[in-house]
Write a protein that holds these residues in place. Sequence first.
Motif, PDB file in Angstrom:
ATOM      1  N   PHE A 160       0.812  -1.218   0.000  1.00 54.04           N
ATOM      2  CA  PHE A 160       0.000   0.000   0.000  1.00 54.04           C
ATOM      3  C   PHE A 160       0.847   1.270   0.000  1.00 54.04           C
ATOM      4  O   PHE A 160       0.321   2.368   0.124  1.00 54.04           O
ATOM      5  CB  PHE A 160      -0.917   0.029   1.225  1.00 54.04           C
ATOM      6  N   GLY A 161       2.164   1.132  -0.071  1.00 55.89           N
ATOM      7  CA  GLY A 161       3.030   2.306  -0.077  1.00 55.89           C
ATOM      8  C   GLY A 161       3.729   2.510   1.258  1.00 55.89           C
ATOM      9  O   GLY A 161       3.226   2.092   2.300  1.00 55.89           O
ATOM     10  N   GLY A 162       4.906   3.111   1.202  1.00 56.71           N
ATOM     11  CA  GLY A 162       5.671   3.375   2.419  1.00 56.71           C
ATOM     12  C   GLY A 162       6.381   2.125   2.892  1.00 56.71           C
ATOM     13  O   GLY A 162       6.237   1.046   2.297  1.00 56.71           O
ATOM     14  N   PRO A 163       7.179   2.255   3.967  1.00 57.34           N
ATOM     15  CA  PRO A 163       7.923   1.095   4.452  1.00 57.34           C
ATOM     16  C   PRO A 163       6.992  -0.008   4.948  1.00 57.34           C
ATOM     17  O   PRO A 163       5.883   0.262   5.400  1.00 57.34           O
ATOM     18  CB  PRO A 163       8.755   1.644   5.613  1.00 57.34           C
ATOM     19  N   ALA A 164       7.476  -1.248   4.842  1.00 57.34           N
ATOM     20  CA  ALA A 164       6.678  -2.387   5.315  1.00 57.34           C
ATOM     21  C   ALA A 164       6.878  -2.621   6.807  1.00 57.34           C
ATOM     22  O   ALA A 164       6.497  -3.662   7.326  1.00 57.34           O
ATOM     23  CB  ALA A 164       7.051  -3.642   4.529  1.00 57.34           C
ATOM     24  N   TRP A 165       7.500  -1.685   7.489  1.00 57.38           N
ATOM     25  CA  TRP A 165       7.808  -1.836   8.918  1.00 57.38           C
ATOM     26  C   TRP A 165       7.284  -0.642   9.697  1.00 57.38           C
ATOM     27  O   TRP A 165       7.339   0.493   9.221  1.00 57.38           O
ATOM     28  CB  TRP A 165       9.319  -1.908   9.119  1.00 57.38           C
TER      29      TRP A 165
END
Length: 557
Positions: A160-165
């Motif tokens: 969905f965008g942005g870091p996965a953390w």
Amino acid sequence: MTQELTSPSPAPQAPGTGRGPGWWRDAVIYQVYVRSFADSDGDGIGDLRGARERLPYLKDLGVDAVWLTPFYASPQADGGYDVADYRAVDPLFGTLQDADDLIRTAHDLGLRVIVDIVPNHTSDRHPWFQDPELARQRYLFRPGKGESGELPPNDWESVFGGPAWTRTDRGDWYLHLFAPEQPDLNWDNPEVHTEFEAIMRFWLDLGVDGFRVDVAHGMIKAPGLPDIGHGAQAQLIGAQVLPFFDQDGVHAIHRAWRRLLDGYGEALGRQVIGVAEAWAPTAERLALYVRPDELHQAFNFQFLNAPWQADALRSVIDASLAATASVGAPTTWVLSNHDVVRHTTRLGGSLARARAATLLMLALPGSAYLYQGEELGLPEVTDLPDEVRQDPAFFRGGRATGAAGPGTDTESAPDGVAAAGGQDGFRDGCRVPLPWSGELPPYGFGPGGSWLPQPADWGGLTVAAQTGDPASTLELYRAALGLRRRLPGLGDGAMSWAPAPDGVLAFTRPGLLCTVNTLGHDVELPAPGTLLLSSAPVTVAEATAQLPGDSCTWWAI
Ligand code: GLC
């Protein structure tokens, strides 16, 4: 003038009896996106009672089964794909009794029921995630990089965008391939396996006929969670094996589930199935999910993403049939769902193409999934104001870049989040509540409004408006599904390509020949048989057929 015919060549044969008969091998399954199907209580959100009341409509349409999207207890951070309690119905959608009633009514009508299971992640409100001790064992927590752990553990990005953390108050980070409210489970922990098997048993005990497995390619991550090292991760999803998708380890989970499903089926005397939502890079890798000891079906997204061109369609059909035939499984066709731009819009904003594509799909060997509203020819809604948007990707900017503009029919995001051609690549435009009747919103959707605004010009698209009109898309679907039932040669079984001019596809099934004219203009052919059904008016005179542009026709032979 009759155009020159190319020479015939055989298509890969789908075996009829690869794993014995099974209702699912050629079933047409209708996806009910519960919150947008029918609202019984006037809160503007579709619910289980509303869906149950409309089951006779689906029976009459001629489908074999329904797939219900998640209706479980959830904060709704991602339309219910963030589950807080897998054994409870969210009050938005009703009660467990409503689910039970729906399943019984469907069975009384002869419809099977498939429910979603979401095993890659839970909601962050799930009791496991709420308990810091349990969370550490059952989710994917890692220390951060950098001097004081201020950097994410690796370079993975959320779909969905942005870091996965996301970093917790405790200073460590947890992985979420989707929204931060959807932490990824740790499938190295046997308790996670045990819990999901128990959840499946719970719903099987309630009578469901199978599961659509959400992100079936996601549960296992590469050991050590290695960096991707590629700045444009989104372009790689579905194009190659990534450290978090389509890892070989997921197949052991599917094998265990197949054992569970088969065991249950045997005990109950009925076949219960699993269908994988897996975005695999090739038809061959997708076929691994439907090996004889794994799931029964896997959505064929390569077909969904194919452009409206004869050669491209033929090669995706060949590749799909060859790959699934190699493991004895049928192919599972799909053109629309709640994650992609509706195919009327995706195929160039052309209802003619959408109708033709559907008739093509329903003539192919295997099973097919329909998405609610496609039988009405609904287009994607492309002018939703920002303030009504709910897709979490919209707020994280995940798919806005890279999504092509309206009308593009060749490019599409391969990760299930948004095929190009909609408003801006986000998923609310395919989730607008259905129009059932009347001239004004909410068009019979329910006694109140609708959670997303419906277009003012949908009066002519309602179920009521289209019923009985032989030119309508609804009646085309009814006729096609009726013929599919009556013609024993349709569904699972053999197909062969027949000669056809450039831009036209022709293939035979037992007793039937299907022609598809992908060109924007008429093509003249020797009439291949007796006209059965067409997506557009066909003229047959003196043994010559005039196939309209962007049309599909079924001929009895
Ligand atoms: C699947 C669902 C989609 C959801 C995602 C995360 O792709 O179809 O709607 O957002 O999984 O659960």
